[in-house]
Design an enzyme around this catalytic site. Structure first.
Site, mmCIF file in Angstrom:
data_model
loop_
_atom_site.group_PDB
_atom_site.id
_atom_site.type_symbol
_atom_site.label_atom_id
_atom_site.label_comp_id
_atom_site.label_asym_id
_atom_site.label_seq_id
_atom_site.Cartn_x
_atom_site.Cartn_y
_atom_site.Cartn_z
ATOM 1 N N GLY A 66 6.768 19.982 1.788
ATOM 2 C CA GLY A 66 6.838 19.343 0.478
ATOM 3 C C GLY A 66 7.502 17.975 0.524
ATOM 4 N N GLY A 72 0.792 -1.240 0.000
ATOM 5 C CA GLY A 72 0.000 0.000 0.000
ATOM 6 C C GLY A 72 0.816 1.277 0.000
ATOM 7 N N HIS A 105 -32.848 17.175 -5.351
ATOM 8 C CA HIS A 105 -33.039 18.170 -4.285
ATOM 9 C C HIS A 105 -33.498 17.462 -3.021
ATOM 10 C CE1 HIS A 105 -34.028 21.959 -2.394
ATOM 11 N NE2 HIS A 105 -35.188 21.436 -2.031
ATOM 12 N N CYS A 157 0.764 6.012 0.912
ATOM 13 C CA CYS A 157 -0.653 6.397 0.966
ATOM 14 C C CYS A 157 -1.421 5.570 2.006
ATOM 15 C CB CYS A 157 -1.272 6.232 -0.416
ATOM 16 S SG CYS A 157 -3.039 6.496 -0.440
#
Ligand code: NAI
Length: 462
Positions: free
Chosen positions: A268, A37, A441, A40
């Site tokens: 960063g 994985g 809606h 992340c």
């Protein structure tokens, strides 16, 4: 002999491996971490979303429950349980990928890979041959000059350390008002930490639409985050009790200091490819230290491809996934393609911030005549009922063709809503196409339609 060896099992690598196996290739994936994985799933998107979710619940309870008629709600925060919930979330997902590897008959080569020669991958003392190799080795946090990160000590940390602090600190300084700083800063702010964000630029979230930057900063400040903008951090001095951050106003003037129990460095990330042997192979790199690739993800070495954070482009899991699928198709003799004009970006705060395509500034700078349709969530019944009506939707369209060029959303669920615009852009839709599409809606997605209507004869509910 494998058809393909993928190096790295993050979102780029594991998706590439699965797609290649689905296309009939014999595939192995090398991963040195204990679980699949990549960043992340293990120390990035997924654990941070778990902490964002639990801290969001706490925030809702404290801020909004009484208004909703749910009186005297009070949560004792059990940090150990919250951390365990985060770890359970990660484990469920990493095990899921292990299952998918087995299902698709992908060999997991456990260890760190080296590429001693084209077509050869060495993992520990085993050497494997492959017709094609894909590097999906990801990225690591960029070091900041004058600052030593020590995640084990837990005082000056990067995002990995910030996800696993031993306790919730009373005070935190976040260096960098990018995605990581604001997501993790939000987590701790909601859990009661006094958070100060120090940012070099004069705005938060570099590169985002300017109106979004302003409104988003206002919303976060209202939630309790303090911003020091236009300030360059030059050093951090750690002690057992905390750390002192030194920064200088960019415009000039004396250096200042702030003390905090924890300092999060979120300035960063940089591509990671150490130890792969790329220099000896003669792989061409960009001047930013990324692996240079052509339109088909091929490096300068035949049979060697690269994707994800290790190559140019936004460092986003979904960009890596798309490249992973595309390069698998290229290697299988098909036509893999990524549309870099339609890659959404999402900040998973409350409300969420999502964008795709051009900002208003970039659209204007491109020399096009544009139309901007904006709709405030104050005009959306569902957002008001949820007590989260401070955002807006903005759709940018070409003034001559009405084609959608970009969209920017601050709203609860913006990260889900943005995909309507992504699909529209993929199909080359006009703002009118979205405006003429019936939207249920009451939903917050109606605000997308209203912003599209605002590109034409006008929105209804403003
Ligand atoms: P970033 O590049 O987004 O932001 C870093 C910030 O730090 C910039 O605003 C920069 O001006 C500032 N900075 C740099 N040096 C400084 C100094 N000396 N003093 C003060 N400020 C300074 O980087 P970030 O947030 O670390 O994220 C890294 C990567 O991970 C990004 O590409 C991001 O897109 C990705 N990411 C994406 C997420 C998402 O999509 N939700 C979540 C987390 C990370």
């Amino acid at each position: 002999m494998y058809d393909l060896i993928v190096i790295g099992a993050g979102p780029g690598g594991y998706v590439c491996a699965i797609r290649a196996a689905q296309l009939g290739l014999k595939v192995a994936c090398v991963e040195g971490r204990e679980t699949l994985g990549g960043t992340c799933l293990n120390i990035g998107c997924i654990p941070s979303k778990a902490l964002l979710h639990s801290s969001h619940m706490a925030h809702e309870m404290h801020e909004n429950f009484a208004t909703l008629g749910l009186m005297n709600a009070h949560a004792d925060i059990d940090w150990g349980r919250m951390q365990a919930y985060k770890d359970e979330t990660v484990a469920a997902n990493t095990k899921g990928i292990e299952f998918l590897f087995k299902k698709n008959k992908i060999d997991w080569l456990k260890g760190w890979a080296e590429i001693p020669a084209p077509g050869t991958v060495k993992v520990g003392d085993q050497t494997h041959e492959a017709k094609a190799i894909v590097i999906a080795s990801g990225s690591v946090a960029s070091p900041l000059r004058g600052v030593t990160v020590d995640n084990d000590a837990g005082v000056v940390v990067d995002s990995t350390g910030a996800l696993a602090l031993k306790k919730i600190p009373d005070t935190m300084v976040v260096i960098g008002a990018g995605v990581i700083g604001l997501e993790l800063g939000s987590v701790y702010n909601r859990l009661g930490t006094k958070v100060t964000v120090v940012e070099y630029l004069d705005t938060i979230t570099p590169g985002m639409d300017a109106e979004v930057q302003k409104q988003f900063q206002r919303i976060l400040a209202k939630q309790g985050l303090t911003f020091v903008l236009g300030a360059a951090v030059s050093g951090v001095e750690a002690s057992d009790a905390g750390a002192t951050v030194t920064y200088a106003p960019k415009k000039g003037g004396d250096a200042k200091t702030i003390e905090a129990e924890v300092v999060l460095v979120a300035t960063g990330r940089r591509p990671r490819h150490d130890g792969l042997g790329l220099e000896a192979l003669g792989v061409t790199m960009t001047d930013r230290g990324e692996i240079a690739i052509d339109a088909h993800f091929a490096t300068s070495v035949p049979g060697l491809y690269a994707i994800g954070d290790a190559v140019p482009g936004p460092m986003l899991a979904h960009k890596a996934e798309d490249e992973g699928m595309a390069v698998a198709e290229v290697i299988a003799g098909k036509h893999g393609h990524v549309n870099y004009d339609v890659i959404p970006g999402v900040i998973y705060t409350t409300p969420e911030v999502a964008s795709v395509g051009l900002t208003e500034e970039a659209a204007k700078a491109s020399g096009r005549k544009i139309k901007v349709g904006k709709f405030p969530l104050m005009g959306n019944a569902r957002a008001k009922a949820m007590l989260h009506a401070e955002g807006f939707v903005k759709v940018i369209a070409d003034a001559e063709t009405d084609r959608i060029l970009g969209a920017h959303i601050i709203a609860p669920g913006a990260g889900e809503m943005i995909h309507e615009i992504c699909v529209a852009m993929e199909f080359g839709a006009a703002a009118q196409d979205v405006a003429l599409t019936c939207h249920a809606h009451p939903t917050i997605s109606e605000a997308v339609r209203e912003a599209a209507l605002a590109c034409g004869d006008g929105a209804i509910h403003v």
